[in-house]
Scaffold this motif. Structure first.
Motif, PDB file in Angstrom:
ATOM      1  N   LEU A 150      -9.868  -4.178  -7.084  1.00 43.37           N
ATOM      2  CA  LEU A 150     -10.334  -3.928  -5.725  1.00 43.37           C
ATOM      3  C   LEU A 150     -11.545  -4.828  -5.468  1.00 43.37           C
ATOM      4  O   LEU A 150     -12.329  -5.093  -6.378  1.00 43.37           O
ATOM      5  CB  LEU A 150     -10.709  -2.456  -5.537  1.00 43.37           C
ATOM      6  N   SER A 151     -11.678  -5.295  -4.225  1.00 46.77           N
ATOM      7  CA  SER A 151     -12.715  -6.273  -3.902  1.00 46.77           C
ATOM      8  C   SER A 151     -13.141  -6.106  -2.449  1.00 46.77           C
ATOM      9  O   SER A 151     -12.563  -5.297  -1.698  1.00 46.77           O
ATOM     10  CB  SER A 151     -12.168  -7.689  -4.108  1.00 46.77           C
ATOM     11  N   LEU A 152     -14.125  -6.890  -2.035  1.00 46.47           N
ATOM     12  CA  LEU A 152     -14.540  -6.847  -0.634  1.00 46.47           C
ATOM     13  C   LEU A 152     -13.411  -7.263   0.300  1.00 46.47           C
ATOM     14  O   LEU A 152     -13.359  -6.854   1.451  1.00 46.47           O
ATOM     15  CB  LEU A 152     -15.753  -7.751  -0.414  1.00 46.47           C
ATOM     16  N   GLU A 153     -12.486  -8.068  -0.206  1.00 45.21           N
ATOM     17  CA  GLU A 153     -11.358  -8.531   0.614  1.00 45.21           C
ATOM     18  C   GLU A 153     -10.394  -7.395   0.961  1.00 45.21           C
ATOM     19  O   GLU A 153      -9.860  -7.340   2.065  1.00 45.21           O
ATOM     20  CB  GLU A 153     -10.598  -9.634  -0.129  1.00 45.21           C
ATOM     21  N   ASN A 154     -10.170  -6.485   0.009  1.00 44.83           N
ATOM     22  CA  ASN A 154      -9.103  -5.492   0.216  1.00 44.83           C
ATOM     23  C   ASN A 154      -9.571  -4.044   0.277  1.00 44.83           C
ATOM     24  O   ASN A 154      -8.775  -3.150   0.568  1.00 44.83           O
ATOM     25  CB  ASN A 154      -8.044  -5.637  -0.885  1.00 44.83           C
ATOM     26  N   ILE A 155     -10.844  -3.775  -0.003  1.00 41.15           N
ATOM     27  CA  ILE A 155     -11.280  -2.392  -0.176  1.00 41.15           C
ATOM     28  C   ILE A 155     -11.195  -1.569   1.102  1.00 41.15           C
ATOM     29  O   ILE A 155     -10.821  -0.391   1.077  1.00 41.15           O
ATOM     30  CB  ILE A 155     -12.711  -2.341  -0.773  1.00 41.15           C
ATOM     31  N   LYS A 156     -11.520  -2.167   2.244  1.00 49.28           N
ATOM     32  CA  LYS A 156     -11.501  -1.419   3.501  1.00 49.28           C
ATOM     33  C   LYS A 156     -10.077  -0.983   3.842  1.00 49.28           C
ATOM     34  O   LYS A 156      -9.832   0.172   4.200  1.00 49.28           O
ATOM     35  CB  LYS A 156     -12.095  -2.247   4.630  1.00 49.28           C
ATOM     36  N   PHE A 157      -9.132  -1.911   3.717  1.00 50.17           N
ATOM     37  CA  PHE A 157      -7.728  -1.588   4.003  1.00 50.17           C
ATOM     38  C   PHE A 157      -7.220  -0.509   3.060  1.00 50.17           C
ATOM     39  O   PHE A 157      -6.533   0.431   3.474  1.00 50.17           O
ATOM     40  CB  PHE A 157      -6.872  -2.849   3.870  1.00 50.17           C
ATOM     41  N   PHE A 158      -7.558  -0.642   1.787  1.00 48.21           N
ATOM     42  CA  PHE A 158      -7.108   0.354   0.817  1.00 48.21           C
ATOM     43  C   PHE A 158      -7.666   1.730   1.162  1.00 48.21           C
ATOM     44  O   PHE A 158      -6.925   2.721   1.212  1.00 48.21           O
ATOM     45  CB  PHE A 158      -7.540  -0.045  -0.592  1.00 48.21           C
ATOM     46  N   LYS A 159      -8.948   1.797   1.421  1.00 49.77           N
ATOM     47  CA  LYS A 159      -9.604   3.073   1.715  1.00 49.77           C
ATOM     48  C   LYS A 159      -9.005   3.731   2.944  1.00 49.77           C
ATOM     49  O   LYS A 159      -8.797   4.953   2.988  1.00 49.77           O
ATOM     50  CB  LYS A 159     -11.099   2.840   1.890  1.00 49.77           C
ATOM     51  N   GLU A 160      -8.703   2.931   3.970  1.00 48.12           N
ATOM     52  CA  GLU A 160      -8.170   3.472   5.225  1.00 48.12           C
ATOM     53  C   GLU A 160      -6.774   4.059   5.065  1.00 48.12           C
ATOM     54  O   GLU A 160      -6.337   4.869   5.875  1.00 48.12           O
ATOM     55  CB  GLU A 160      -8.138   2.373   6.282  1.00 48.12           C
ATOM     56  N   ASN A 161      -6.070   3.668   4.003  1.00 48.91           N
ATOM     57  CA  ASN A 161      -4.691   4.116   3.811  1.00 48.91           C
ATOM     58  C   ASN A 161      -4.515   5.135   2.694  1.00 48.91           C
ATOM     59  O   ASN A 161      -3.387   5.531   2.394  1.00 48.91           O
ATOM     60  CB  ASN A 161      -3.798   2.907   3.544  1.00 48.91           C
ATOM     61  N   ILE A 162      -5.612   5.556   2.077  1.00 49.30           N
ATOM     62  CA  ILE A 162      -5.550   6.549   1.001  1.00 49.30           C
ATOM     63  C   ILE A 162      -6.289   7.801   1.452  1.00 49.30           C
ATOM     64  O   ILE A 162      -7.531   7.831   1.440  1.00 49.30           O
ATOM     65  CB  ILE A 162      -6.164   6.006  -0.303  1.00 49.30           C
ATOM     66  N   PRO A 163      -5.573   8.836   1.870  1.00 52.30           N
ATOM     67  CA  PRO A 163      -6.249  10.047   2.348  1.00 52.30           C
ATOM     68  C   PRO A 163      -7.052  10.736   1.248  1.00 52.30           C
ATOM     69  O   PRO A 163      -6.568  10.923   0.145  1.00 52.30           O
ATOM     70  CB  PRO A 163      -5.091  10.932   2.841  1.00 52.30           C
ATOM     71  N   ASN A 164      -8.296  11.068   1.587  1.00 53.13           N
ATOM     72  CA  ASN A 164      -9.198  11.778   0.670  1.00 53.13           C
ATOM     73  C   ASN A 164      -9.481  10.998  -0.610  1.00 53.13           C
ATOM     74  O   ASN A 164      -9.533  11.563  -1.705  1.00 53.13           O
ATOM     75  CB  ASN A 164      -8.633  13.160   0.320  1.00 53.13           C
ATOM     76  N   LEU A 165      -9.695   9.706  -0.468  1.00 54.23           N
ATOM     77  CA  LEU A 165     -10.097   8.879  -1.612  1.00 54.23           C
ATOM     78  C   LEU A 165     -11.540   9.219  -1.963  1.00 54.23           C
ATOM     79  O   LEU A 165     -12.450   8.986  -1.181  1.00 54.23           O
ATOM     80  CB  LEU A 165      -9.960   7.395  -1.248  1.00 54.23           C
ATOM     81  N   LEU A 166     -11.747   9.771  -3.146  1.00 59.60           N
ATOM     82  CA  LEU A 166     -13.069  10.270  -3.521  1.00 59.60           C
ATOM     83  C   LEU A 166     -13.982   9.189  -4.087  1.00 59.60           C
ATOM     84  O   LEU A 166     -15.188   9.183  -3.823  1.00 59.60           O
ATOM     85  CB  LEU A 166     -12.927  11.400  -4.549  1.00 59.60           C
ATOM     86  N   ILE A 168       0.815  -1.213   0.000  1.00 59.48           N
ATOM     87  CA  ILE A 168       0.000   0.000   0.000  1.00 59.48           C
ATOM     88  C   ILE A 168       0.852   1.268   0.000  1.00 59.48           C
ATOM     89  O   ILE A 168       0.376   2.347  -0.381  1.00 59.48           O
ATOM     90  CB  ILE A 168      -0.958   0.011   1.226  1.00 59.48           C
ATOM     91  N   LYS A 169       2.103   1.168   0.408  1.00 58.24           N
ATOM     92  CA  LYS A 169       2.928   2.371   0.645  1.00 58.24           C
ATOM     93  C   LYS A 169       3.031   3.306  -0.558  1.00 58.24           C
ATOM     94  O   LYS A 169       2.831   4.518  -0.412  1.00 58.24           O
ATOM     95  CB  LYS A 169       4.316   1.958   1.142  1.00 58.24           C
ATOM     96  N   PRO A 170       3.368   2.814  -1.766  1.00 61.84           N
ATOM     97  CA  PRO A 170       3.461   3.763  -2.889  1.00 61.84           C
ATOM     98  C   PRO A 170       2.131   4.447  -3.198  1.00 61.84           C
ATOM     99  O   PRO A 170       2.111   5.594  -3.650  1.00 61.84           O
ATOM    100  CB  PRO A 170       3.936   2.893  -4.059  1.00 61.84           C
ATOM    101  N   TYR A 171       1.029   3.777  -2.937  1.00 64.11           N
ATOM    102  CA  TYR A 171      -0.289   4.366  -3.178  1.00 64.11           C
ATOM    103  C   TYR A 171      -0.569   5.484  -2.165  1.00 64.11           C
ATOM    104  O   TYR A 171      -1.094   6.539  -2.521  1.00 64.11           O
ATOM    105  CB  TYR A 171      -1.375   3.285  -3.104  1.00 64.11           C
ATOM    106  N   THR A 172      -0.198   5.233  -0.928  1.00 61.56           N
ATOM    107  CA  THR A 172      -0.367   6.261   0.097  1.00 61.56           C
ATOM    108  C   THR A 172       0.487   7.482  -0.213  1.00 61.56           C
ATOM    109  O   THR A 172       0.030   8.628  -0.116  1.00 61.56           O
ATOM    110  CB  THR A 172       0.001   5.701   1.483  1.00 61.56           C
ATOM    111  N   GLU A 173       1.737   7.240  -0.593  1.00 59.72           N
ATOM    112  CA  GLU A 173       2.645   8.341  -0.929  1.00 59.72           C
ATOM    113  C   GLU A 173       2.117   9.154  -2.107  1.00 59.72           C
ATOM    114  O   GLU A 173       2.175  10.390  -2.106  1.00 59.72           O
ATOM    115  CB  GLU A 173       4.036   7.788  -1.239  1.00 59.72           C
ATOM    116  N   CYS A 174       1.588   8.468  -3.108  1.00 58.65           N
ATOM    117  CA  CYS A 174       1.036   9.163  -4.276  1.00 58.65           C
ATOM    118  C   CYS A 174      -0.214   9.952  -3.902  1.00 58.65           C
ATOM    119  O   CYS A 174      -0.439  11.049  -4.413  1.00 58.65           O
ATOM    120  CB  CYS A 174       0.714   8.167  -5.376  1.00 58.65           C
ATOM    121  N   ALA A 175      -1.012   9.413  -3.010  1.00 58.03           N
ATOM    122  CA  ALA A 175      -2.218  10.116  -2.579  1.00 58.03           C
ATOM    123  C   ALA A 175      -1.862  11.382  -1.817  1.00 58.03           C
ATOM    124  O   ALA A 175      -2.496  12.431  -1.998  1.00 58.03           O
ATOM    125  CB  ALA A 175      -3.073   9.200  -1.711  1.00 58.03           C
ATOM    126  N   ILE A 176      -0.871  11.300  -0.965  1.00 60.45           N
ATOM    127  CA  ILE A 176      -0.426  12.480  -0.212  1.00 60.45           C
ATOM    128  C   ILE A 176       0.044  13.565  -1.177  1.00 60.45           C
ATOM    129  O   ILE A 176      -0.307  14.744  -1.032  1.00 60.45           O
ATOM    130  CB  ILE A 176       0.692  12.096   0.782  1.00 60.45           C
TER     131      ILE A 176
END
Length: 237
Positions: A192-208, A169-177
């Motif tokens: 993206l799926s039900l398995e990973n969506i919550k974790f992804f969303k929690e680590n991407i600031p201001n995911l629209l 997730i780290k490069p995605y978080t850095e890119c979002a910042i």
């Protein structure tokens, strides 16, 4: 809350497999909105193997939430988008024979081209988004094009997450910042799926917004569209 836009390409694939109009793409789009999704996404390709260009026109008066059309901005695609004027156009550099999207734009190499096409869409009141890989240089390049948003290409994250590697997730978080600093809106999609969506969303600031099709439709085969959409909305809230 991060918005859920449901990609209905797979519904069109199923319809096309037998000809006729079962399942009814327009009815499914209406039901998806009724079940709570905040957007409908389509990605017509030149061979029309799933979404047909006529579908894009037919959906325009049907979609009451956000309408997102994805694709490579070749002449026919651009003409269609300018005529329909969806809420958002997402530019994807997929090859004509690509099975699915498999890379983001090189926003530095194609800067002039992207600036030109984005300015045309924006002059017509259409929000723009660019499909990009999670690298800082591509985010910086995207900001130079004048796009409203980026869509982070999440296939690698999803693959690594399924293997237990949450560090992916780290490069995605850095890119979002960085995107937030550059006033770029952030969308995301691909595997993206039900398995990973919550974790992804929690680590991407201001995911629209997330655009999800393949996984959501596969999950719905077991649990039904209404239940699956409800589960996504819970995880995105």
């Amino acid at each position: 809350m991060t918005k859920l836009s449901v990609n209905i390409n797979k519904i069109a694939t199923l319809r096309n497999a037998r000809g006729g109009n079962v399942p009814d793409l327009l009815r499914v789009a209406t039901d998806i909105e009724k079940f709570g999704a905040q957007g409908i996404t389509i990605h017509p390709r030149p061979d029309e193997r799933h979404i047909r260009y006529q579908d894009a026109y037919d959906l325009k008066p049907i979609v009451s939430t956000e309408y997102n059309i994805e694709g490579n901005p070749m002449d026919n695609f651009t003409k269609m988008v300018l005529e329909i004027k969806p809420t958002q156009v997402t530019l994807v550099p997929d090859a004509v024979d690509a099975i699915t999207s498999n890379a983001g734009w090189d926003t530095v190499k194609h800067a002039a081209y992207l600036k030109e096409i984005i300015s045309e869409f924006k002059r017509n009141g259409i929000r723009t988004s660019i499909f990009v890989d999670p690298t800082l240089k591509m985010i910086e390049g995207a900001a130079e094009t004048g796009t409203d948003r980026i869509e982070l290409y999440t296939e690698e994250f999803a693959k690594q997450y399924s293997l237990g590697n949450k560090e992916a997730i780290k490069p995605y978080t850095e890119c979002a910042i960085l995107a937030n600093k550059l006033n770029l809106g952030i969308n995301a999609g691909h595997d993206l799926s039900l398995e990973n969506i919550k974790f992804f969303k929690e680590n991407i600031p201001n995911l629209l917004e997330v655009s999800i099709g393949h996984a959501l439709i596969c999950e719905a085969l077991y649990d039904g569209l209404e239940k699956v959409i409800s589960e996504y909305l819970k995880k995105l809230s």
